[in-house]
Motif scaffolding. Structure first.
Motif, PDB file in Angstrom:
ATOM      1  N   LYS A 143      50.457 112.504 167.846  1.00  0.00           N
ATOM      2  CA  LYS A 143      50.582 111.369 168.724  1.00  0.00           C
ATOM      3  C   LYS A 143      51.527 110.286 167.621  1.00  0.00           C
ATOM      4  O   LYS A 143      51.223 110.297 166.442  1.00  0.00           O
ATOM      5  N   LYS A 144      52.320 109.600 168.565  1.00  0.00           N
ATOM      6  CA  LYS A 144      53.514 108.826 167.655  1.00  0.00           C
ATOM      7  C   LYS A 144      52.866 107.601 166.732  1.00  0.00           C
ATOM      8  O   LYS A 144      53.372 107.335 165.739  1.00  0.00           O
ATOM      9  N   ASN A 145      51.626 107.048 167.486  1.00  0.00           N
ATOM     10  CA  ASN A 145      51.131 105.782 166.686  1.00  0.00           C
ATOM     11  C   ASN A 145      50.338 106.096 165.626  1.00  0.00           C
ATOM     12  O   ASN A 145      49.821 105.234 164.930  1.00  0.00           O
ATOM     13  N   LYS A 146      49.758 107.384 165.284  1.00  0.00           N
ATOM     14  CA  LYS A 146      49.006 107.711 164.034  1.00  0.00           C
ATOM     15  C   LYS A 146      49.352 109.361 163.823  1.00  0.00           C
ATOM     16  O   LYS A 146      48.720 110.333 164.372  1.00  0.00           O
ATOM     17  N   VAL A 150      53.238 119.243 172.148  1.00  0.00           N
ATOM     18  CA  VAL A 150      53.631 117.980 172.237  1.00  0.00           C
ATOM     19  C   VAL A 150      53.492 117.751 173.582  1.00  0.00           C
ATOM     20  O   VAL A 150      54.212 118.167 174.413  1.00  0.00           O
ATOM     21  N   ILE A 151      52.844 116.300 174.098  1.00  0.00           N
ATOM     22  CA  ILE A 151      52.819 115.973 175.284  1.00  0.00           C
ATOM     23  C   ILE A 151      54.182 115.267 175.702  1.00  0.00           C
ATOM     24  O   ILE A 151      54.704 114.163 174.971  1.00  0.00           O
ATOM     25  N   ILE A 152      54.756 115.502 176.601  1.00  0.00           N
ATOM     26  CA  ILE A 152      55.988 115.089 177.237  1.00  0.00           C
ATOM     27  C   ILE A 152      55.852 113.753 178.388  1.00  0.00           C
ATOM     28  O   ILE A 152      55.419 114.153 179.250  1.00  0.00           O
ATOM     29  N   LYS A 159      61.649 111.093 178.045  1.00  0.00           N
ATOM     30  CA  LYS A 159      62.491 111.558 177.569  1.00  0.00           C
ATOM     31  C   LYS A 159      62.789 111.661 176.074  1.00  0.00           C
ATOM     32  O   LYS A 159      63.181 112.576 175.412  1.00  0.00           O
ATOM     33  N   HIS A 160      62.296 110.613 175.499  1.00  0.00           N
ATOM     34  CA  HIS A 160      62.400 110.482 174.191  1.00  0.00           C
ATOM     35  C   HIS A 160      61.372 111.319 173.375  1.00  0.00           C
ATOM     36  O   HIS A 160      61.436 111.669 172.117  1.00  0.00           O
ATOM     37  N   ASP A 161      60.477 111.756 174.110  1.00  0.00           N
ATOM     38  CA  ASP A 161      59.351 112.686 173.542  1.00  0.00           C
ATOM     39  C   ASP A 161      60.015 114.088 173.265  1.00  0.00           C
ATOM     40  O   ASP A 161      59.371 114.856 172.246  1.00  0.00           O
ATOM     41  N   ALA A 166      59.358 115.821 169.669  1.00  0.00           N
ATOM     42  CA  ALA A 166      58.711 117.089 169.587  1.00  0.00           C
ATOM     43  C   ALA A 166      59.635 117.834 168.361  1.00  0.00           C
ATOM     44  O   ALA A 166      59.136 118.573 167.618  1.00  0.00           O
ATOM     45  N   GLU A 167      60.797 117.749 168.374  1.00  0.00           N
ATOM     46  CA  GLU A 167      61.830 118.210 167.373  1.00  0.00           C
ATOM     47  C   GLU A 167      61.413 117.660 166.006  1.00  0.00           C
ATOM     48  O   GLU A 167      61.454 118.516 165.047  1.00  0.00           O
ATOM     49  N   GLU A 168      61.069 116.502 165.938  1.00  0.00           N
ATOM     50  CA  GLU A 168      60.954 116.135 164.544  1.00  0.00           C
ATOM     51  C   GLU A 168      59.464 116.612 164.012  1.00  0.00           C
ATOM     52  O   GLU A 168      59.327 116.884 162.783  1.00  0.00           O
ATOM     53  N   GLN A 169      58.390 116.895 165.067  1.00  0.00           N
ATOM     54  CA  GLN A 169      57.074 117.475 164.658  1.00  0.00           C
ATOM     55  C   GLN A 169      57.390 118.895 164.383  1.00  0.00           C
ATOM     56  O   GLN A 169      56.584 119.469 163.455  1.00  0.00           O
ATOM     57  N   ALA A 170      58.179 119.303 165.176  1.00  0.00           N
ATOM     58  CA  ALA A 170      58.515 120.965 164.794  1.00  0.00           C
ATOM     59  C   ALA A 170      58.913 121.147 163.473  1.00  0.00           C
ATOM     60  O   ALA A 170      58.737 122.378 162.933  1.00  0.00           O
TER      61      ALA A 170
END
Length: 210
Positions: free
Chosen positions: A129-132, A147-149, A152-154, A158-162
């Motif tokens: 989750k972005k906030n933590k 990753v929950i979408i 569109k920004h998600d 998702a790519e950042e987390q991958a």
């Protein structure tokens, strides 16, 4: 405020704020369609606005339960147990997972990864989750990144987390339920153009089961 002796048991993971437990079909991610016993632990401060179990956030609403009771209940059902929340890593999972493993159960966790990894796991589903953001040890040990979408920004998130998870983690994109009509076609197109990803759906909601 909990009595001191109970608080000590909670602190070491011998008692946990149990919200609910139920036997059902895993509806999401890699193990979709398999039978599993779910143990939902109360307590979460990650605060996703679209969370569908906000009643799990306040641990004080869910009575500390001895983990021996939880383990006995779980061992009566499937051979796979899923620990979810809330955010289960808010608590020390060492004793609970050890006792579940002693019963020869496969033990999975669904986590935001926002707290250090504790416990022994056969499968770690990381849903950041972005906030933590997740801790380094959860990124390193995750078997599955989901990753929950919601918008569109998600996809960027998702790519950042991958990039942060280990190379063996299986990558899933899942539409947020209230946005499924809008986001599912975008996810399908995205996965077709970026086949390292897979589509995850909340199939249990389509099946009308817990």
């Amino acid at each position: 405020m909990l009595p001191k002796e109970i608080q000590l048991e909670v602190n070491k993971g011998a008692m946990l704020p149990l919200m609910e437990e139920f036997y059902t079909i895993q509806g999401e991610g890699f193990h979709t369609g398999t039978a599993a016993y779910f143990i939902r632990i109360g307590g979460c401060d990650v605060g996703c606005h679209w969370c569908d179990v906000k009643e799990s956030w306040n641990a004080e609403l869910h009575p500390p339960t001895n983990i021996d009771v939880i383990v006995n209940n779980a061992s009566s059902y499937a051979n796979t147990v899923v620990i979810t929340g809330g955010e289960p890593l808010t608590w020390d999972m060492t004793l609970l997972t050890q006792k579940l493993k002693d019963r020869n159960l496969k033990v999975h966790i669904e986590t935001s990864g926002a707290y250090p990894l504790s416990g022994t796991w056969d499968w770690i589903c990381l849903s950041p989750k972005k906030n933590k953001l997740p801790t380094a040890d959860v990124y390193a040990n995750a078997h599955e990144l989901k990753v929950i979408i919601y918008n569109k920004h998600d996809f960027i998130f998702a790519e950042e987390q991958a990039e942060l998870v280990n190379d063996n983690a299986i990558l899933f994109l899942q539409p947020e339920w209230s946005k499924k009509e809008e986001m599912t076609p975008l996810i399908v197109d995205y996965v077709m153009n970026n086949p390292k990803w897979r589509v995850s759906l909340q199939t249990h909601k389509y099946l009308n089961i817990p």
